[in-house]
Motif scaffolding. Structure first.
Motif, PDB file in Angstrom:
ATOM      1  N   UNK A 239       0.839  -1.192   0.000  1.00  0.00           N
ATOM      2  CA  UNK A 239       0.000   0.000   0.000  1.00  0.00           C
ATOM      3  C   UNK A 239       0.874   1.241   0.000  1.00  0.00           C
ATOM      4  N   UNK A 240       0.499   2.191  -0.815  1.00  0.00           N
ATOM      5  CA  UNK A 240       1.094   3.519  -0.782  1.00  0.00           C
ATOM      6  C   UNK A 240      -0.009   4.523  -0.541  1.00  0.00           C
ATOM      7  N   UNK A 241       0.303   5.774  -0.731  1.00  0.00           N
ATOM      8  CA  UNK A 241      -0.729   6.803  -0.790  1.00  0.00           C
ATOM      9  C   UNK A 241      -0.478   7.623  -2.039  1.00  0.00           C
ATOM     10  N   UNK A 242      -1.517   8.283  -2.504  1.00  0.00           N
ATOM     11  CA  UNK A 242      -1.415   9.017  -3.762  1.00  0.00           C
ATOM     12  C   UNK A 242      -2.265  10.268  -3.689  1.00  0.00           C
ATOM     13  N   UNK A 243      -1.578  11.416  -3.628  1.00  0.00           N
ATOM     14  CA  UNK A 243      -2.239  12.711  -3.683  1.00  0.00           C
ATOM     15  C   UNK A 243      -1.962  13.382  -5.024  1.00  0.00           C
ATOM     16  N   UNK A 244      -0.707  13.266  -5.459  1.00  0.00           N
ATOM     17  CA  UNK A 244      -0.281  13.931  -6.695  1.00  0.00           C
ATOM     18  C   UNK A 244       0.276  12.967  -7.732  1.00  0.00           C
ATOM     19  N   UNK A 245       0.348  11.690  -7.388  1.00  0.00           N
ATOM     20  CA  UNK A 245       0.914  10.710  -8.307  1.00  0.00           C
ATOM     21  C   UNK A 245       1.809   9.706  -7.623  1.00  0.00           C
ATOM     22  N   UNK A 246       1.808   9.709  -6.298  1.00  0.00           N
ATOM     23  CA  UNK A 246       2.743   8.878  -5.539  1.00  0.00           C
ATOM     24  C   UNK A 246       2.470   7.388  -5.627  1.00  0.00           C
ATOM     25  N   UNK A 247       1.301   7.005  -6.097  1.00  0.00           N
ATOM     26  CA  UNK A 247       1.016   5.594  -6.308  1.00  0.00           C
ATOM     27  C   UNK A 247       1.197   5.182  -7.748  1.00  0.00           C
ATOM     28  N   UNK A 248       1.617   6.127  -8.599  1.00  0.00           N
ATOM     29  CA  UNK A 248       1.741   5.839 -10.033  1.00  0.00           C
ATOM     30  C   UNK A 248       3.168   6.027 -10.549  1.00  0.00           C
ATOM     31  N   UNK A 249       3.801   7.131 -10.199  1.00  0.00           N
ATOM     32  CA  UNK A 249       5.174   7.376 -10.675  1.00  0.00           C
ATOM     33  C   UNK A 249       6.131   6.265 -10.235  1.00  0.00           C
ATOM     34  N   UNK A 250       6.118   5.821  -8.957  1.00  0.00           N
ATOM     35  CA  UNK A 250       7.011   4.718  -8.584  1.00  0.00           C
ATOM     36  C   UNK A 250       6.672   3.413  -9.300  1.00  0.00           C
ATOM     37  N   UNK A 251       5.407   3.242  -9.694  1.00  0.00           N
ATOM     38  CA  UNK A 251       5.038   2.047 -10.452  1.00  0.00           C
ATOM     39  C   UNK A 251       5.751   2.035 -11.796  1.00  0.00           C
ATOM     40  N   UNK A 252       5.798   3.177 -12.470  1.00  0.00           N
ATOM     41  CA  UNK A 252       6.488   3.246 -13.754  1.00  0.00           C
ATOM     42  C   UNK A 252       7.969   2.940 -13.602  1.00  0.00           C
ATOM     43  N   UNK A 253       8.611   3.523 -12.602  1.00  0.00           N
ATOM     44  CA  UNK A 253      10.065   3.374 -12.472  1.00  0.00           C
ATOM     45  C   UNK A 253      10.484   1.987 -12.001  1.00  0.00           C
ATOM     46  N   UNK A 254       9.490   1.170 -11.584  1.00  0.00           N
ATOM     47  CA  UNK A 254       9.817  -0.168 -11.085  1.00  0.00           C
ATOM     48  C   UNK A 254       9.014  -1.277 -11.763  1.00  0.00           C
ATOM     49  N   UNK A 255       8.407  -0.955 -12.922  1.00  0.00           N
ATOM     50  CA  UNK A 255       7.756  -1.976 -13.751  1.00  0.00           C
ATOM     51  C   UNK A 255       6.590  -2.658 -13.036  1.00  0.00           C
TER      52      UNK A 255
END
Length: 598
Positions: A161-177
């Motif tokens: 689980x993460x949290x996402x206000x501005x993209x915090x649950x999406x940007x790390x997903x891209x950088x780690x496949x």
């Protein structure tokens, strides 16, 4: 360590205790930092694993599945730091989402590193060590949910689980496949989560596949009275008739609107994703990205940043010098905004909401790069605020506009770094987006997370038979595609799902004195005919009432049985209306009857 593979292992000889022992062996060998801020005591986790052995595996959808949570999410008896030791407190109870996941059989391992107070998209704003992409130690992992993403991508846990206000649950997903699911605000409870911007925050999910993300969402979701921002969809909310249709429309920005900040590889990968989604049945629709980008600017260049100050006002006044300098500067700077600024920004957002709504009238979902590019840790250090801002180009507007999003891997760059795209939909469409994301993932990627395990070994995620917020309606005559009353379906947002036949026990009639000409369908138990051709349409639930209200006598809407045995709503006729009608059952359908008249 995807959930499906883990469950197969449990069905053989592996036990949850075995899995926990392996995870802790790795943590002990590799050390806590930078992935973890803390882990639960090994004895506590082993006791949890042992207790599961006595339970029925089939009753627990997440039986024995290890997971991690970002360290702004409460776990009973464990410190919550939000990546600031001076802020730490020990909660008496776990966040609602944690409790629900454990009730579903999941095993919590520990709490992960993050950009301090969830302020950043880089993963470098932390005193606990900088996480890097699992593909290159020189590149950032993305933030603020850095450790959560890396814990999954490195195979330590099955999901996080993460949290996402501005993209915090999406940007790390891209950088780690990884797949990064940011559901609609309020779908996952934020009770027990340290707020960043309380009105915008979402709990997010990192997983190796969309199927895993969907499973976690189902287990953790639901209304929570402890969270004043918790929501449950009303009738028709998130209506996604396109999700069951063979084709759909997706928005893509005009080429000149796309910004990759000097990166030369990602534009081609994004175009490849557009082409792949087109091959999967999508029709690309170009739209103006400008109002969405203007919305994104409000998040950090407007008074919403004052919410970050409100969340930790007392703490920052006393301990500002103990905070990460960049984070402290961003949050303390919120003091310059006034109540007038807040109202002015709210008015501007509402105006932008109206403009962007017009764009949504032309497509069902949006396809964007998850982030324009990746940066090295050194590059972020050179311009920490500016380059952090770059990373939020395609993510910052999503929560402001109350949208749902799924970040999905979209191929590997020649330099070995992953690229990713995000599917974005209206509120409450996450369950419709996930199967599309799964198909796109499989079209563009071969491996899971940071491993060499094949994505093809996992089971594809099937869309729901009846999409969120819709009702299936079978039509047999004047409402068929191309017929004079078909507009009554399309004008209500209906989509053709499939063409099929009724069960064999229906008779079909051409009714007299109807304008335009209409047929009548009657079920006759025991009759064995050819079955009557029908079209099944998905209609947004909120439009069904007005559609049914317009059905004239002697026609009515009832349950129809299809040749596969399923039941859907559909057109029937009162039996007495067939007394002077012409039976046309043998023709098998309305179009065949119309052709016979020529």
């Amino acid at each position: 360590m995807n959930i499906e593979a883990l469950h197969h292992a449990y069905a053989a000889s592996t036990t949850p205790v075995d899995v926990v022992e392996q995870i802790f062996a790795r943590i002990e060998a590799e050390g806590l930092h930078p992935i973890w801020i803390s882990v639960l005591p090994k004895e506590r986790v082993l006791a949890r694993a042992e207790s599961l052995a006595a339970q029925d595996k089939t009753s627990l959808p997440l039986y024995g599945v290890p997971f991690a949570v970002k360290d702004n999410i409460d776990v009973a008896g464990c410190p919550t730091t939000a990546a600031c030791a001076e802020y730490a407190y020990i909660p008496a109870e776990s966040a609602t989402v944690v409790a629900r996941l454990e009730a579903a059989g999941a095993i919590l391992i520990g709490k992960t590193n993050m950009d301090q107070f969830a302020t950043g998209l880089v993963g470098t704003r932390t005193p606990y060590g900088i996480c890097s992409s699992v593909f290159n130690p020189n590149y950032i992992s993305g933030g603020s949910s850095s450790g959560s993403a890396v814990s999954v991508a490195s195979g330590l846990v099955s999901f996080s689980l993460g949290t996402d206000t501005a993209g915090s649950g999406r940007v790390p997903a891209m950088f780690n496949n990884l797949v990064g699911l940011k559901p609609t605000r309020g779908v996952l409870s934020a009770a027990g989560v340290v707020p960043a911007c309380r009105t915008l925050d979402c709990v997010s999910i990192f997983a190796e596949t969309s199927g895993d993300a969907a499973l976690v969402l189902a287990a953790a979701g639901g209304y929570d009275e402890k969270d004043p921002y918790s929501r449950q969809p009303g009738v028709g909310a998130g209506a996604s008739p396109w999700a069951a249709a063979p084709s759909f429309r997706f928005g893509v920005p005009s080429p000149e609107a796309l910004e990759f900040f000097g990166d030369e590889q990602n534009p081609a990968l994004y175009q490849a994703a557009v082409e792949a989604l087109t091959k999967l049945g999508g029709q690309p629709i170009e739209f103006d990205l400008a109002p969405f980008l203007a919305t994104a600017q409000l998040l950090y260049k407007g008074p919403w940043v004052a919410e970050r100050y409100a969340a930790i006002a007392t703490f920052i006044e006393a301990f500002k010098d103990k905070m990460d300098p960049t984070v402290a500067g961003i949050i303390s700077g919120a003091g310059r905004y006034t109540a007038v600024d807040a109202f002015d920004a709210a008015y501007k957002l509402e105006a932008l909401r109206g403009v962007t709504a017009k764009a949504w009238a032309n497509f069902d979902l949006m396809l964007l790069p998850t982030a324009p590019r990746a940066y090295t840790i050194a590059e972020i250090a050179e311009a920490p605020v500016e380059r952090n801002s770059h990373l939020g180009t395609y993510t910052n507007f999503v929560n402001l506009l109350d949208l749902a999003a799924v970040a999905v891997p979209a191929g590997m760059r020649p330099d070995g770094l992953p690229f990713g795209v995000t599917l974005i939909g209206k509120a409450f469409t996450e369950t419709a987006l996930l199967p599309v994301a799964d198909k796109l993932h499989r079209a563009l990627n071969a491996t899971l997370g940071g491993s060499q395990r094949a994505l093809s070994t996992t089971t594809p995620l099937s869309p729901a038979t009846t999409p969120q917020g819709t009702l299936l309606m079978a039509v047999v005559g004047a409402h068929l595609e191309g017929q004079p009353l078909n507009w009554q379906l399309t004008q209500r947002g209906g989509r053709l799902v499939r063409r099929t036949k009724t069960a064999v026990d229906y008779k079909f009639y051409a009714l007299k004195n109807t304008t335009p000409p209409k047929p009548g369908l009657v079920r006759v138990p025991g009759y064995a005919g050819p079955g009557i051709e029908v079209e099944v349409w998905a209609l947004p639930s909120e439009t069904v009432g007005s559609f049914v209200d317009g059905v004239p006598q002697p026609l009515s809407i009832g349950k129809l049985k299809l040749e596969d045995g399923s039941l859907v709503m559909g057109f029937l006729v009162e039996p007495e209306a067939t007394a002077d009608a012409v039976e046309i059952t043998s023709l098998g359908g309305w179009r065949a009857y119309l052709s016979s008249l020529k």
